[in-house]
Design an enzyme around this catalytic site. Sequence first.
Site, PDB file in Angstrom:
ATOM      1  N   LYS B  87       0.883  -1.132  -0.107  1.00  0.00           N
ATOM      2  CA  LYS B  87      -0.233  -0.430  -0.099  1.00  0.00           C
ATOM      3  C   LYS B  87       1.194   1.364  -0.170  1.00  0.00           C
ATOM      4  O   LYS B  87       1.772   1.280   0.829  1.00  0.00           O
ATOM      5  CB  LYS B  87      -1.077  -0.314   1.191  1.00  0.00           C
ATOM      6  CG  LYS B  87      -1.830   1.112   1.317  1.00  0.00           C
ATOM      7  CD  LYS B  87      -2.861   1.094   3.085  1.00  0.00           C
ATOM      8  CE  LYS B  87      -3.807   1.885   2.791  1.00  0.00           C
ATOM      9  NZ  LYS B  87      -4.782   1.698   4.226  1.00  0.00           N
ATOM     10  N   SER B 162      -9.417   2.330   2.983  1.00  0.00           N
ATOM     11  CA  SER B 162      -8.285   3.208   2.098  1.00  0.00           C
ATOM     12  C   SER B 162      -7.998   2.329   1.487  1.00  0.00           C
ATOM     13  O   SER B 162      -7.345   2.481   0.345  1.00  0.00           O
ATOM     14  CB  SER B 162      -7.728   4.330   2.873  1.00  0.00           C
ATOM     15  OG  SER B 162      -6.776   3.237   3.706  1.00  0.00           O
ATOM     16  N   SER B 186      -9.570  -0.356   6.944  1.00  0.00           N
ATOM     17  CA  SER B 186      -8.952   0.360   6.099  1.00  0.00           C
ATOM     18  C   SER B 186      -8.892  -1.361   5.771  1.00  0.00           C
ATOM     19  O   SER B 186      -8.368  -1.059   3.921  1.00  0.00           O
ATOM     20  CB  SER B 186      -8.156   0.893   5.941  1.00  0.00           C
ATOM     21  OG  SER B 186      -8.675   2.230   6.354  1.00  0.00           O
TER      22      SER B 186
END
Lengths: 98, 508, 495
Positions: B87, B162, B186
Site C-alpha cells: 500500500k 482506504s 482499511s
Amino acid sequence: MALTAEDVASLARLARIELTDAELEILAPQLDVILESVARVSEVAAQDIPPTSHALPLTNVFREDELRPSLPREQLLAAAPAAEQMRFRVPRILGEEA
Amino acid sequence: MTLRQPEASEIIRQTAVDLAVKIKSRELSAVEVTRAHLDRIDEIDGEIHAFLYVDQERALASASRVDAKITAGEAVGPLAGVPLALKDILTYAGAPTTCGSKILEGWLPPYDATVTRRLLDHDMVILGKTNLDEFAMGSSTENSAFGPTRNPWDISRIPGGSGGGSSAAVAAYEAPLAIGTDTGGSIRQPAAVTGTVGVKPTYGGSSRYGLVALASSLDQPGPCARTVLDAALLHQIIAGHDPCDSTSIDQPVPDVVRAARSADVSGMKIGVVRELGGEGYAPGVEQRFGEAVELLASLGAEIIEVSCPHFVYALPAYYLILPAECSSNLAKFDAMRYGLRVGDDGVASAEQVMAMTREAGFGAEVKRRIIIGTYALSSGYYEAYYGQAQKVRTLISRDFDNAFSQADVLISPSTPITAFKIGEKVNDPLAMYMNDLCTIPSNLAGNASGSFPVGLAAEDGLPVGLQVMAPPLADDRVYRVGAALEAALESAWGGPLLDRLPELGSVR
Amino acid sequence: MTVLPYEEALAAYDPVLGLEVHVELNTVSKMFCGCSTAFGAEPNTQVCAVCLGLPGSLPVVNAKAVESAIRIGLALNCTIAEWCRFARKNYFYPDMPKNYQISQYDEPIAYDGWTEVVLDEQVYRIGIERAHMEEDTGKSLHVGGLTGRIHGADYSLLDYNRSGVPLIEIVTKPIEGTGAKAPQVARAYVTMLRDLLQALGVSDVRMEQGSLRCDANVSLRPVGTSPFGTRTETKNVNSLRSVERAVRYEITRQAAVLTGSGRVIQETRHWHEDSGITTPGRSKETAEDYRYFPEPDLVPIAPSREWVEELRATLPEPPAAKLNRVSAEWGFTDLEMRDVISAGAVNAIEATVAAGASPQSARKWWLTEIARRANEAGVDLENVGVTPQQVAEIQALVENGTINDKLARQVFEGVIAGEGSPAEVVAARGLAIVSDEGALAAAVDEAINANPDVVDKIKSGKVQAAGALIGSVMKQMRGQADAARVREMILEKIG
C-alpha cells in the site's frame, strides 16, 4: 454550536491551510453535521473513567544512548524543494521562534 | 475490455503457499512468477487502477536474486520469491511513496519501512505500490488524488478503502498477496467488499516505523490475501517487535500459521455482537452472516450473543480521535523540506507558502479531518472532544473485556453494506463514515480482527465479509475461525468465492 | 525607549521574577534517535528520518536523557513523577520539522522542588515549578536582512543538526522578595544552576554555545501589594551578564510604563546585548494555541523508586554545602567569599586550585585581572579566553621567580590573544625576569647617577625614597627585574 465560515477560517489559519471562500461555504455546514454527530460522546457520563492511549499498557520503552548512522545529506537535500549552502532553503519567515 | 479470468493452471491463480513451494522446488522460477504477475498488471490494471507505481525492473532483479540463492542452496524465507504489492503509505526506498496525495507526488523516501525491510529480508518480491484514499482517509479509495480503484467484481463500484488498491490487486490476481494498513477498517472493509481476506493485527503487533502516520494510536499494517493460510504466513513475516517503534509489542508473534492450518473451532465460544447488526445493514449481508454463524455452530462452536452497549459511541469517538491525531501528524507536510511547494515567488512568506501548498496539495476529506481535529484539540474544546473520546475508548475496551470474558472471539459483519457505486457517497461524508461501523471498535480497543469472505449478497451478487475479533495478542484465534469458515464454505461452494469473479467490464 | 532610573523604579515597584532555563544535555545521541549531538558539525550531516520528521518516522526515548532529567530533578529537590508522559506541542515553524515539538505538558518528570542561591551573604530560597524533557529545534540562518536577524530577511536556510537534541527545561516558581537585588539574584540563580549542572556532568553548560539558555520573565507590582503584575518574557539572554542586565533593564522599562499610567503588554521581548535594551517581538493578537495532547507514538515513563534512589546516590554535593566546604578549605573571609560568589568564580577558583595554585592567588587572578577583562569584553569569566589550568601555570611562573605580577598581566594578554601557553608566551615575548646581576648593576648605577637628590634623601634616612630609584631601574629593565633584589642592590650601593 453552529460552526460558521469564520470559525472554519480561523481553524484553517491555525492549521496553515488557505481555504478558498467556496470551500469555506461548503465546509462549514459539513463540519457542523459531523461535529453534531461526534458530540454524542458527551452523552456518556465519563467523569471517573480514565482515558486510554494504548491497548496494552506499555511503559518505559527506551533506547541506549548510542550513535546510529545519519542519512546522507545529498539524498535529503535532493528531495528538498530548494537548497542552498548545504541547508534547506525556505521563504522568509514572518513569525518569531517560540 | 474484459477481465480474463485466469485458468486454474495459470501461475497467477496459485496461492502464495503453492507458489512458494514450486519456487523452492524450482518447478517455477521466481522470475517467471514475477513476470506472470507483471503481465497481468499490464493486461488489466489500466481498467482496475490498483497500482500507482509498478517497480518492474527491481522486482525482476529481486526475483532473479532469489532464484540464484535457491539454486546455490542458500536458506530462503518461507514465501521466498512470492510477489506482493505494498500500500502506497509504507516507505520503500527508491520507489515513490505518495500516500495517494498530490502533496507527496514523486517523493522518494530515503529509508525503508520496517515492514518493507522484513519482506525484502524474507526474499519476497515487491511488485509496486497500490492505490489508497489520500493519507488512508476514506472507505472507498475515491479520495485518492490519482483516481479511484475499481472493484474487480463490478468496475462501476468501489473496492473499499482506504486500502482499495491492495484488495483489488489481490482479488484481480495481480498479486497473490498485499500489505495494507488498517486504522478504522482499511484492510478489513476492502477485503469484505472484494471477497478477499484481510487482517488487522493487535495494535503494536506490526511495526509502524515507515508507515506514514494517520492516527498513531490506531494504525496497523496487516496482510491481504485470497486465502487464510496465505494471510497467516504473511502476518508471521511482517509482525513482531521493532525497537524503532516504541509502541510495538515485545512478545513473540502469536502462532497464526498453526491456527490457520488447524482451522478447528470445535469447543470455541463465539460471541455475536448484538449492536453490530440490524437497521442500516443490507439484507444480503445479514443473510450471509447469519448462515455463516450457523455454519460455525455446525462445526462445533458454541454461539452466544453478547452486548457491547458502548459500541454505539465508537464511530463518534473515532471521528474525534482520528482527526485530532491526524491534524498533528499531517502538520509536517509544509513545503519546507520535501514534497510539493506552491507559491514560492520570492515575495510570499514561509507561512503563506505553507498555507498555499497545503491548500493545493490536500484533498477535501483530508482538509475536513484536519479542521475537525484542530477544533477538537483546541483550547476550550479539548476536554469535551478529544478528552471525552479517549474516555469513551476506555468504555469500549471494557465492553470488549466483558465480552471476551464470555467468548473466545466475537463476530459481526465486516461492513453493513456491499460495494456501492463509485460517486454514490462522495458528497456525504457521514454516510461514508458509516462503512466503518463494525470495524472501528477493534481499532479503538487495539485488538486483533480480520475479515473473511462468506458469500455473495442475494440482492446484488456482491461479496460479503464476516469479521472475527479476538483479544489483544490472540491474533491466532482470528485465523483459526477464518480458516474454519473458509474450509467449510469452499467445500460447500466447490471452490473459492473468487472463482465466481465475473468478466471485467460487467456492471451490476 | 523610556526607562525610569533604577532606584526610583525600586522605590515604587516590587519586581517578581520567573526564570526558564533550557539545558542541552551532553548525551552522545539525540533525544529520540541515534544521530550525534556533537557541536559544530557541517550542516545537515547529523540528521535522520526521525529528527528530520520524515513521513513514517517514529521517536524512541534516549534512556540517558531520562536519567539526566531525573538527576537534575533530584538535585533541585523535586518530586520525581511515578508516571508521566510526553506531549505534543503543536505549532508551525520551519525549524521544527514535524511542526510539533515532543515535550511534556501537564505531566513533567520532575516538579515542586527548590534550590538556594547565596548572594551577599543572604540566602534566597527559589522554588522550582518543574523540570521536563523536550527536543531542541533546528537552526535557521536568515539571509538578506540586516544583522542576520529575522526582520527584513529575504529567505532563510535551515540546518537540522540541532533538531532533536535533548533539552531539559527548568522553570522556577515566581521569585519574590528580591527587591533591588533582583537582577543579581537572577544572575546568581543561573550561575548556581550552571555550576550544579556542571557538577552533575549532564551538560556542557556553555551559554555562548547555546547549551544553557535563559528566558527571563519580569513583572512589577506596586510596593506593598500582592497581585502579580503583567509579565514580559525576554529571550536572547546569552550570558550571565546578560541575565543581570536584561532583568535590570526590564525593571526600569516597565517602571517607566507603569509610572506613565500605561499598561505593560504581555509579550515576548528580545534582549540586545550591544545596546542594552529589550525590543518587542512580533505581537500576537491571541496567545498561541498549542493544542497539547499526549504523544501517541511514545509510551509513559514510570521511573521505579529503586532507580530514582540509585540515581540519588550519584548526585554531587549540593551547592550550599559546597560553598561552605570550599569557604572553609580556602580560608577566605566572608567578604572575600561573597565577592567570589557574586563574580560567579567558585568553579573557576576550584579548578585553578586543583591545578596547583593557592586559593588566595587563584582568587586574586580571577577577581582582578580576569574579571577586569571580562567586563571590558562584555563576556562571562569563562569566556575571557584563559583556562583555570593556565591561571595556575601563570601563578607558578610568578612563584618560581620567572616573572612578577606586573609581567604576569602581559602573559595573560598573550594567552588570551591565542599566542600559546603561558610558558610559550613568556619565551616568545621575552618576558622572563632578568637575573643577570651585571645588567642589574648597570641599571642601578644609571638610576643612582640620574637622581642625586633622591640618593641624598635615602642617605638621610628616608629609605622609602628608594621607590623612585626602583621605578627607574624597572623602567630600564622593562619590568623584567625582581623589584626586591633591585632594592637590595640600590641600598647596598648607596650604603
